[in-house]
Design a protein around this motif. Structure first.
Motif, PDB file in Angstrom:
ATOM      1  N   PRO A  44      13.845   7.367 -27.020  1.00  0.00           N
ATOM      2  CA  PRO A  44      14.268   6.116 -26.390  1.00  0.00           C
ATOM      3  C   PRO A  44      13.133   5.493 -25.603  1.00  0.00           C
ATOM      4  N   LYS A  45      13.026   4.169 -25.665  1.00  0.00           N
ATOM      5  CA  LYS A  45      11.994   3.454 -24.929  1.00  0.00           C
ATOM      6  C   LYS A  45      12.437   3.323 -23.474  1.00  0.00           C
ATOM      7  N   SER A  46      11.491   3.595 -22.608  1.00  0.00           N
ATOM      8  CA  SER A  46      11.818   3.490 -21.192  1.00  0.00           C
ATOM      9  C   SER A  46      10.763   2.656 -20.494  1.00  0.00           C
ATOM     10  N   SER A  47      11.173   1.963 -19.464  1.00  0.00           N
ATOM     11  CA  SER A  47      10.231   1.154 -18.697  1.00  0.00           C
ATOM     12  C   SER A  47       9.394   2.078 -17.824  1.00  0.00           C
ATOM     13  N   PRO A  48       8.164   1.632 -17.501  1.00  0.00           N
ATOM     14  CA  PRO A  48       7.320   2.483 -16.651  1.00  0.00           C
ATOM     15  C   PRO A  48       8.011   2.794 -15.333  1.00  0.00           C
ATOM     16  N   SER A  49       7.858   4.006 -14.874  1.00  0.00           N
ATOM     17  CA  SER A  49       8.489   4.404 -13.620  1.00  0.00           C
ATOM     18  C   SER A  49       7.421   4.629 -12.567  1.00  0.00           C
ATOM     19  N   PRO A  50       7.773   4.406 -11.325  1.00  0.00           N
ATOM     20  CA  PRO A  50       6.791   4.610 -10.255  1.00  0.00           C
ATOM     21  C   PRO A  50       6.684   6.063  -9.844  1.00  0.00           C
ATOM     22  N   GLN A  51       6.517   6.934 -10.843  1.00  0.00           N
ATOM     23  CA  GLN A  51       6.463   8.361 -10.547  1.00  0.00           C
ATOM     24  C   GLN A  51       5.284   8.653  -9.629  1.00  0.00           C
ATOM     25  N   GLY A  52       5.528   9.399  -8.555  1.00  0.00           N
ATOM     26  CA  GLY A  52       4.479   9.695  -7.606  1.00  0.00           C
ATOM     27  C   GLY A  52       4.184   8.555  -6.663  1.00  0.00           C
ATOM     28  N   CYS A  53       4.976   7.504  -6.688  1.00  0.00           N
ATOM     29  CA  CYS A  53       4.772   6.339  -5.828  1.00  0.00           C
ATOM     30  C   CYS A  53       6.061   6.114  -5.045  1.00  0.00           C
ATOM     31  N   PRO A  54       6.211   6.737  -3.908  1.00  0.00           N
ATOM     32  CA  PRO A  54       7.497   6.706  -3.205  1.00  0.00           C
ATOM     33  C   PRO A  54       7.821   5.353  -2.593  1.00  0.00           C
ATOM     34  N   THR A  55       9.101   5.096  -2.448  1.00  0.00           N
ATOM     35  CA  THR A  55       9.564   3.890  -1.763  1.00  0.00           C
ATOM     36  C   THR A  55       9.417   4.097  -0.261  1.00  0.00           C
ATOM     37  N   GLY A  56       8.808   3.130   0.384  1.00  0.00           N
ATOM     38  CA  GLY A  56       8.622   3.215   1.822  1.00  0.00           C
ATOM     39  C   GLY A  56       9.737   2.518   2.572  1.00  0.00           C
ATOM     40  N   GLU A  57       9.824   2.791   3.876  1.00  0.00           N
ATOM     41  CA  GLU A  57      10.879   2.187   4.686  1.00  0.00           C
ATOM     42  C   GLU A  57      10.669   0.696   4.908  1.00  0.00           C
ATOM     43  N   LYS A  58       9.461   0.187   4.543  1.00  0.00           N
ATOM     44  CA  LYS A  58       9.162  -1.242   4.695  1.00  0.00           C
ATOM     45  C   LYS A  58       8.980  -1.913   3.338  1.00  0.00           C
ATOM     46  N   GLN A  59       9.682  -1.409   2.329  1.00  0.00           N
ATOM     47  CA  GLN A  59       9.479  -1.877   0.958  1.00  0.00           C
ATOM     48  C   GLN A  59       9.667  -3.385   0.824  1.00  0.00           C
ATOM     49  N   ARG A  60      10.797  -3.910   1.292  1.00  0.00           N
ATOM     50  CA  ARG A  60      11.067  -5.338   1.120  1.00  0.00           C
ATOM     51  C   ARG A  60      10.069  -6.191   1.905  1.00  0.00           C
ATOM     52  N   GLU A  61       9.717  -5.748   3.137  1.00  0.00           N
ATOM     53  CA  GLU A  61       8.766  -6.527   3.933  1.00  0.00           C
ATOM     54  C   GLU A  61       7.409  -6.627   3.235  1.00  0.00           C
ATOM     55  N   VAL A  62       6.952  -5.506   2.674  1.00  0.00           N
ATOM     56  CA  VAL A  62       5.664  -5.513   1.982  1.00  0.00           C
ATOM     57  C   VAL A  62       5.737  -6.366   0.719  1.00  0.00           C
ATOM     58  N   GLU A  63       6.815  -6.241  -0.029  1.00  0.00           N
ATOM     59  CA  GLU A  63       6.975  -7.072  -1.234  1.00  0.00           C
ATOM     60  C   GLU A  63       6.949  -8.549  -0.874  1.00  0.00           C
ATOM     61  N   THR A  64       7.632  -8.926   0.188  1.00  0.00           N
ATOM     62  CA  THR A  64       7.677 -10.334   0.613  1.00  0.00           C
ATOM     63  C   THR A  64       6.291 -10.841   0.973  1.00  0.00           C
ATOM     64  N   ALA A  65       5.538 -10.025   1.734  1.00  0.00           N
ATOM     65  CA  ALA A  65       4.195 -10.443   2.143  1.00  0.00           C
ATOM     66  C   ALA A  65       3.249 -10.538   0.955  1.00  0.00           C
ATOM     67  N   LEU A  66       3.261  -9.534   0.065  1.00  0.00           N
ATOM     68  CA  LEU A  66       2.366  -9.562  -1.089  1.00  0.00           C
ATOM     69  C   LEU A  66       2.694 -10.706  -2.038  1.00  0.00           C
ATOM     70  N   ASP A  67       3.969 -11.042  -2.123  1.00  0.00           N
ATOM     71  CA  ASP A  67       4.368 -12.190  -2.944  1.00  0.00           C
ATOM     72  C   ASP A  67       3.790 -13.479  -2.371  1.00  0.00           C
ATOM     73  N   ALA A  68       3.757 -13.590  -1.047  1.00  0.00           N
ATOM     74  CA  ALA A  68       3.205 -14.780  -0.397  1.00  0.00           C
ATOM     75  C   ALA A  68       1.678 -14.809  -0.484  1.00  0.00           C
ATOM     76  N   ILE A  69       1.051 -13.653  -0.365  1.00  0.00           N
ATOM     77  CA  ILE A  69      -0.416 -13.582  -0.399  1.00  0.00           C
ATOM     78  C   ILE A  69      -0.938 -13.841  -1.802  1.00  0.00           C
ATOM     79  N   GLY A  70      -0.331 -13.179  -2.808  1.00  0.00           N
ATOM     80  CA  GLY A  70      -0.767 -13.306  -4.192  1.00  0.00           C
ATOM     81  C   GLY A  70      -2.090 -12.592  -4.441  1.00  0.00           C
ATOM     82  N   GLY A  71      -2.409 -12.439  -5.722  1.00  0.00           N
ATOM     83  CA  GLY A  71      -3.698 -11.885  -6.102  1.00  0.00           C
ATOM     84  C   GLY A  71      -3.752 -10.379  -6.258  1.00  0.00           C
ATOM     85  N   TYR A  72      -2.643  -9.686  -5.985  1.00  0.00           N
ATOM     86  CA  TYR A  72      -2.646  -8.234  -6.097  1.00  0.00           C
ATOM     87  C   TYR A  72      -1.760  -7.731  -7.227  1.00  0.00           C
ATOM     88  N   GLY A  73      -1.261  -8.628  -8.050  1.00  0.00           N
ATOM     89  CA  GLY A  73      -0.400  -8.251  -9.151  1.00  0.00           C
ATOM     90  C   GLY A  73       1.035  -8.652  -8.867  1.00  0.00           C
TER      91      GLY A  73
END
Length: 281
Positions: A74-103
């Protein structure tokens, strides 16, 4: 009281120490103390004797051999194995989305392979250790400050005129360089003076530069030194920049890459504007 003399004679004590080494913070790797025990050899099969009966020939089937159907994994989407979710996940996502340039990032508070890659790239750029993709407090704080420093309202506080100006935002603990109204470097993170040694706000000029300056009061080298007022200047940090419990004695501390880039941009006579105030000073 007279001490009693006891004659113990001569003896021999043989002590064998095994596994004295230790690996701090790591798991056993089969070195001393974790040596594998060799398995006992399996008993060999008895050799056939001349009196042993000969085994019958195998039966031959005329039916064609059956072929198991091929099943694609079965095809599976890439998983963030070894990349844990942090307690500030949404805040960091929001900031990086505003900054841009990091993917690409998805602002949903859930870690993904794309989110992880963007966070790791951001952490490496700003010297956040370890760069493991986890959205912790330091990553959240740095990304928030960078995002805030990109807004027109925050940039306007520098009031940079024509020519070249180095802008130091004491409130956000960031800096950038403007040439004729265009940002040509940054924003990036800095660390300024702590309580009792607050970096002053004002307009100054670079008046002395040295690629490696020795601080007589503090007995430390100051790489990429660019002085602008009362013993205060830009220089590469000599400690971990993101330990905000620390601070300088008024200087503007920079990451290595930023100190090198700033050295190549500024010169004697360049305007430096510092504004705002670092929290706690």
């Amino acid at each position: 009281m007279v001490p009693t003399r006891i004659n113990l004679g001569v003896g021999v004590l043989l002590v064998v120490l095994l596994g004295a080494g230790a690996c701090a913070g790591g798991e056993g790797d089969g070195s001393a103390g974790n040596r594998p025990v060799a398995a006992a050899p399996a008993p060999s099969s008895p050799e056939p004797t001349e009196a042993s009966p000969e085994p019958p020939p195998p039966a031959v089937s005329s039916a064609p051999p059956s072929v198991a159907p091929t099943v694609s994994p079965p095809k599976s989407s890439p998983s963030p194995q070894g990349c844990p979710t942090g307690e500030k996940q949404r805040e960091v996502e929001t900031a990086l989305d505003a900054i841009g340039g990091y993917g690409p990032v998805t602002v949903d508070g859930v870690q993904s392979a794309a989110d992880c890659a963007a966070i790791v790239k951001f952490q490496k750029r700003f010297g956040i250790s370890p760069p493991n993709g986890r959205a912790g407090p330091t990553t959240a704080d740095v990304s928030r400050r960078i995002a805030a420093s990109l807004t027109p309202a925050e940039r306007a506080k520098c009031a940079a005129g024509g020519g070249l100006t180095a802008c130091v935002d004491l409130s956000q603990q960031t800096m950038w360089v403007v040439r004729d109204g265009e940002v040509i470097m940054g924003p990036t993170v800095v660390r300024t003076g702590f309580s009792g040694y607050a970096t002053p706000a004002g307009t100054f000029k670079i008046d002395y530069r040295n690629v490696k300056e020795w601080s007589k009061p503090y007995k430390v080298w100051l790489p990429y030194w660019q002085h602008f007022i009362d013993g205060i200047g830009f220089h590469e940090t000599t400690t971990y920049l993101h330990n905000m419990g620390n601070g300088s004695h008024g200087c503007v501390n920079l990451l290595h890459a930023d100190a090198v880039q700033l050295w190549g941009l500024l010169k004697n006579g360049t305007t430096v504007k510092t504004f705002g105030r670092r929290s706690g000073t």
